[in-house]
Design an enzyme around this catalytic site. Structure first.
Site, PDB file in Angstrom:
ATOM      1  N   LYS A  39      42.777  41.201  34.722  1.00 40.72           N
ATOM      2  CA  LYS A  39      43.656  40.927  35.866  1.00 40.72           C
ATOM      3  C   LYS A  39      43.135  39.734  36.671  1.00 40.72           C
ATOM      4  CE  LYS A  39      41.068  44.482  38.250  1.00 40.72           C
ATOM      5  NZ  LYS A  39      40.751  45.903  38.212  1.00 40.72           N
ATOM      6  N   TYR A 251      30.668  22.658  62.837  1.00 41.98           N
ATOM      7  CA  TYR A 251      31.416  23.255  63.961  1.00 41.98           C
ATOM      8  C   TYR A 251      30.547  24.209  64.772  1.00 41.98           C
ATOM      9  CZ  TYR A 251      35.794  21.681  61.830  1.00 41.98           C
ATOM     10  OH  TYR A 251      36.812  20.925  61.306  1.00 41.98           O
TER      11      TYR A 251
HETATM   12  C1  LIG Z   1      39.697  46.415  37.660  1.00 41.07           C
HETATM   13  C2  LIG Z   1      39.813  47.724  37.004  1.00 41.07           C
HETATM   14  C3  LIG Z   1      38.951  48.073  35.960  1.00 41.07           C
HETATM   15  C4  LIG Z   1      37.726  47.253  35.601  1.00 41.07           C
HETATM   16  O1  LIG Z   1      36.730  47.530  36.552  1.00 41.07           O
HETATM   17  P1  LIG Z   1      35.305  46.782  36.567  1.00 41.07           P
HETATM   18  O2  LIG Z   1      34.569  47.403  37.700  1.00 41.07           O
HETATM   19  O3  LIG Z   1      35.612  45.337  36.817  1.00 41.07           O
HETATM   20  O4  LIG Z   1      34.689  47.001  35.260  1.00 41.07           O
HETATM   21  C5  LIG Z   1      39.201  49.254  35.292  1.00 41.07           C
HETATM   22  N1  LIG Z   1      40.226  50.071  35.673  1.00 41.07           N
HETATM   23  C6  LIG Z   1      41.055  49.779  36.685  1.00 41.07           C
HETATM   24  C7  LIG Z   1      42.128  50.709  37.063  1.00 41.07           C
HETATM   25  C8  LIG Z   1      40.871  48.607  37.400  1.00 41.07           C
HETATM   26  O5  LIG Z   1      41.671  48.330  38.433  1.00 41.07           O
END
Ligand SMILES: *Cc1c(COP(=O)(O)O)cnc(C)c1O
Length: 366
Positions: A39, A251
């Site tokens: 993702k 800043y």
């Molecule tokens: C992002 C995600 C993963 C992977 O998790 P990691 O901690 O990056 O290994 C697995 N399952 C779901 C539902 C997720 O949202």
């Protein structure tokens, strides 16, 4: 790396490290199949690059956040199983059918929508065992079993605290899901993220779905990182300037020079996903995490001084020989000498947020 001339932030993705990390996870998965979370554009690394490497290493199951990511991935991976973690909505059914995507149904209303749509493709069901984010409640999952018109392709659940293998919540969640998986016998079950894939054999079921570990982040909060680093980020020095005693930098004037200094101005800032929170001085986080970020150049660590700005960040290079640092040189922000996880800690966040943010200004340019 693609031609990124003109860019003042560059990332290098170590493709062989992605392959090696996947093989470590595949081996750890034992008899279970090893899928992958890709993702958010493959955790910012470029979903095309990443998914092609993983597919070559034998990965056939990909998890993405939404239907748009899934449809894009389908143009790259023609044969893989592509799971949509946020499930189904009225307006994503056309994409799901056109691209043969697998929605992970997350609620009774999504199940209803899916069944009423009449679509006969594969679907998955997410059961919440303690995360309280997505998924049917456990009792809902038991109750709706008989109402399902067809058998799900996959049932899954997600750990809330897997980064700490000792946390008792892991056992509670695992027990709840194990019991439920027995009711859905014959259906592929999946629970393990990266941390659980590496640390909890009982959580493997038939399919693991690691993410962060593929990209070199440490899946554990208090254990050494078993993975190979994947991403290196570097910023170009676009100016070098002298700062005189008692002058301030950036800043708010939160950094004040005690003596004459040489300062490298780098073309990276929070618009590039280099968090303002890594500022050397002048952000609230420094009350809890005393030191800001460091860069690395010419064999030395250099301190970020003053506040990170939208496009520019200043580093102290006073201690380096004058001819060791020139305009146009690159400063490592994290990667080889500075670990992604240390950098994330200095900015008060996790590797996931750094990876998905860094370089976004230039889009998927790697
Ligand atoms: C992002 C995600 C993963 C992977 O998790 P990691 O901690 O990056 O290994 C697995 N399952 C779901 C539902 C997720 O949202």
């Amino acid at each position: 790396m693609k031609n990124n001339s003109g860019q003042t932030l560059r990332r290098h993705i170590d493709r062989s490290a992605i392959a090696e990390n996947y093989q470590i996870l595949k081996k750890a998965s034992g008899a279970a199949t090893c899928g992958a979370a890709v993702k958010a554009n493959g955790y910012g690394c470029g979903v095309e690059t990443v998914s092609n490497i993983l597919a070559r290493e034998g990965c056939q199951q990909f998890f993405v956040a939404d239907a748009i990511e899934a449809a894009k991935l389908r143009t790259i991976q023609k044969d893989a199983e592509i799971f949509i973690l946020n499930g189904v909505f009225e307006d994503t059914i056309p994409l799901i059918t056109e691209h043969i995507l697998i929605p992970v149904l997350n609620s009774l209303s999504q199940i209803k929508l899916w069944q009423q749509s009449g679509v006969t493709q594969d679907f998955a069901v997410h059961i919440d065992t303690g995360m309280n984010r997505l998924g049917l409640r456990v009792n809902e999952a038991y109750n709706c079993l008989d109402d399902l018109k067809s058998v799900p392709k996959l049932i899954m659940s997600h750990f809330a605290n897997a980064d700490d293998p000792e946390d008792p919540k892991n056992t509670q969640q695992l027990e709840a899901f194990t019991a439920l998986s027995q009711k859905y016998s014959g259906v592929t079950a999946s629970m393990a993220n990266s941390a659980a894939t590496l640390s909890n054999h009982a959580a493997h079921f038939q399919l693991t779905r690691p993410g962060i570990a593929i990209y070199g982040g440490n899946p554990f909060s208090h254990l050494p990182n078993p993975m190979k680093p994947v991403v290196k980020a570097e910023a170009k020095i676009i100016d070098l300037r002298e700062v005189l005693p008692n002058e301030t930098v950036s800043y708010g004037g939160t950094f004040k020079a005690k003596e004459t200094m040489r300062v490298a101005v780098c073309g990276v800032g929070y618009a590039d996903g280099y968090p303002r929170n890594v500022s050397g001085q002048g952000v609230q986080l420094r009350e809890y995490v005393p030191n800001g970020a460091k860069g690395f150049i010419a064999g030395e660590m250099i301190n970020c001084i003053g506040r990170v700005t939208m496009d520019l960040t200043m580093f102290d290079v006073s201690h380096l020989p004058r001819n060791a640092v020139e305009i146009g040189d690159w400063v490592e922000l994290f990667g080889d000498q500075i670990t992604l996880d240390d950098f994330a800690e200095q900015s008060g966040t996790v590797s996931y947020e750094i990876l998905t943010g860094i370089g976004r200004r230039y889009g998927p340019s790697i």
